[in-house]
Design a protein around this motif. Sequence first.
Motif, mmCIF file in Angstrom:
data_model
loop_
_atom_site.group_PDB
_atom_site.id
_atom_site.type_symbol
_atom_site.label_atom_id
_atom_site.label_comp_id
_atom_site.label_asym_id
_atom_site.label_seq_id
_atom_site.Cartn_x
_atom_site.Cartn_y
_atom_site.Cartn_z
ATOM 1 N N PRO A 235 0.802 -1.223 0.000
ATOM 2 C CA PRO A 235 0.000 0.000 0.000
ATOM 3 C C PRO A 235 0.834 1.271 0.000
ATOM 4 O O PRO A 235 0.366 2.328 -0.411
ATOM 5 C CB PRO A 235 -0.826 -0.124 1.288
ATOM 6 C CG PRO A 235 0.017 -0.977 2.185
ATOM 7 C CD PRO A 235 0.728 -1.947 1.283
ATOM 8 N N ILE A 259 2.872 -8.074 6.631
ATOM 9 C CA ILE A 259 2.691 -6.794 7.308
ATOM 10 C C ILE A 259 3.847 -5.878 6.903
ATOM 11 O O ILE A 259 5.015 -6.264 6.983
ATOM 12 C CB ILE A 259 2.654 -6.962 8.836
ATOM 13 C CG1 ILE A 259 1.419 -7.777 9.242
ATOM 14 C CG2 ILE A 259 2.644 -5.604 9.532
ATOM 15 C CD1 ILE A 259 1.321 -8.029 10.731
ATOM 16 N N GLU A 261 5.599 -2.178 7.550
ATOM 17 C CA GLU A 261 5.700 -1.074 8.499
ATOM 18 C C GLU A 261 6.118 0.189 7.752
ATOM 19 O O GLU A 261 7.112 0.195 7.021
ATOM 20 C CB GLU A 261 6.724 -1.395 9.589
ATOM 21 C CG GLU A 261 6.813 -0.330 10.677
ATOM 22 C CD GLU A 261 7.879 -0.661 11.704
ATOM 23 O OE1 GLU A 261 7.519 -0.855 12.874
ATOM 24 O OE2 GLU A 261 9.073 -0.737 11.315
ATOM 25 N N MET A 265 3.665 2.894 11.532
ATOM 26 C CA MET A 265 2.400 2.169 11.569
ATOM 27 C C MET A 265 2.556 0.863 10.813
ATOM 28 O O MET A 265 3.368 0.771 9.878
ATOM 29 C CB MET A 265 1.271 2.997 10.956
ATOM 30 C CG MET A 265 0.951 4.288 11.701
ATOM 31 S SD MET A 265 -0.364 5.216 10.886
ATOM 32 C CE MET A 265 -1.720 4.060 11.039
ATOM 33 N N GLU A 266 1.792 -0.152 11.229
ATOM 34 C CA GLU A 266 1.820 -1.436 10.551
ATOM 35 C C GLU A 266 0.600 -1.568 9.645
ATOM 36 O O GLU A 266 -0.532 -1.319 10.081
ATOM 37 C CB GLU A 266 1.853 -2.583 11.573
ATOM 38 C CG GLU A 266 3.157 -2.655 12.352
ATOM 39 C CD GLU A 266 3.241 -3.889 13.223
ATOM 40 O OE1 GLU A 266 2.192 -4.551 13.410
ATOM 41 O OE2 GLU A 266 4.340 -4.211 13.716
ATOM 42 N N HIS A 267 0.834 -1.955 8.387
ATOM 43 C CA HIS A 267 -0.230 -2.091 7.397
ATOM 44 C C HIS A 267 -0.292 -3.557 6.954
ATOM 45 O O HIS A 267 0.706 -4.108 6.465
ATOM 46 C CB HIS A 267 0.035 -1.183 6.194
ATOM 47 C CG HIS A 267 0.213 0.254 6.565
ATOM 48 N ND1 HIS A 267 -0.824 1.159 6.595
ATOM 49 C CD2 HIS A 267 1.317 0.942 6.964
ATOM 50 C CE1 HIS A 267 -0.374 2.339 6.978
ATOM 51 N NE2 HIS A 267 0.929 2.234 7.198
ATOM 52 N N THR A 268 -1.446 -4.162 7.136
ATOM 53 C CA THR A 268 -1.618 -5.572 6.804
ATOM 54 C C THR A 268 -2.034 -5.724 5.343
ATOM 55 O O THR A 268 -2.997 -5.090 4.897
ATOM 56 C CB THR A 268 -2.680 -6.227 7.703
ATOM 57 O OG1 THR A 268 -2.264 -6.117 9.065
ATOM 58 C CG2 THR A 268 -2.859 -7.695 7.344
#
Length: 303
Positions: A235, A259, A261, A265-268
């Motif tokens: 993303p 995941i 980072e 912030m962590e984005h799945t």
Amino acid sequence: GVVAGSPIGIHYDSMLGKLIAHGHTRAEAAAQLRRGLTRGLVAGLITNVDLLARLLGHPAFLAAELDTQFLARHALELHPPPAPLILAEAALAATLAGIAARGAQAEALAPPAWRNVQYRGSTVRYHVGEQVVEVSYQAPPPGARERLRVRIGERELRVDDYRLRAAPGGGHELELVTSSAAADPSLGGHRRRLHLAQDQGTWWVAVDGHTLALREEPRFPERRAVAAAGSLLAPMPGKVVKVAVEVGQEVVAGAPIAIVEAMKMEHTVAAAAAGTVTRLLVTVGDQVAAGALIAVVEAPGPT
């Protein structure tokens, strides 16, 4: 902190620059600062310029009625979705700028959208978030005063003149004159000057306090450029901190695949549909760019 051409990587502070204005009164200083924000264009980055411009014009802010709940209390006023007229004007500006840019690259043999038989015009489509805006344009009949006839949704207008020039500091400035071609006078009958920038098929247009990103659909897309079904993309640029699957593993819709980072912030990255992981292109610790292919989950074929 930055100038035109400065590379913006993934390791940077969120504040890249500061704009300061002054005046004899609070309202005068706020108006001066708002003008400075709305006259510029920061393209390609997510900024809070639009929010700040609306904040500076808000009556409660000008009256110094401030507390820690100000942004939440006025959220609907400070984060309004772009009105259809704003989208239409941004799409018109991107279309005219594209025509002008293409015309400047080579000597034009005919005016834009010219056809030997006037049975239809040219069409360009833009994606603005989840919305799609379509612009159709065609050359006017011989002897007509306008340069183009345009339809955007239900709106029809004539473009009497337009001119694209390089803007100080980067990007382009588009000046256009339109007149209404229907009973609805919206988007017609005035002269406008808009700031734009373009890169890799996306136009950024500043219109009335909104900075819109319009992704233009290619007229002749290359089949090789189309992502395979089931492709999962990063993303945003960041670091892969976890990989939750292996090649050959069956997953359900919504299952976490990896995941990433970014910006603390962590984005799945999750499976869009149930299927089998057929490709896995990252490992823990990899740095990935925005849009990089993370994995491919293929849905089961018909039985």
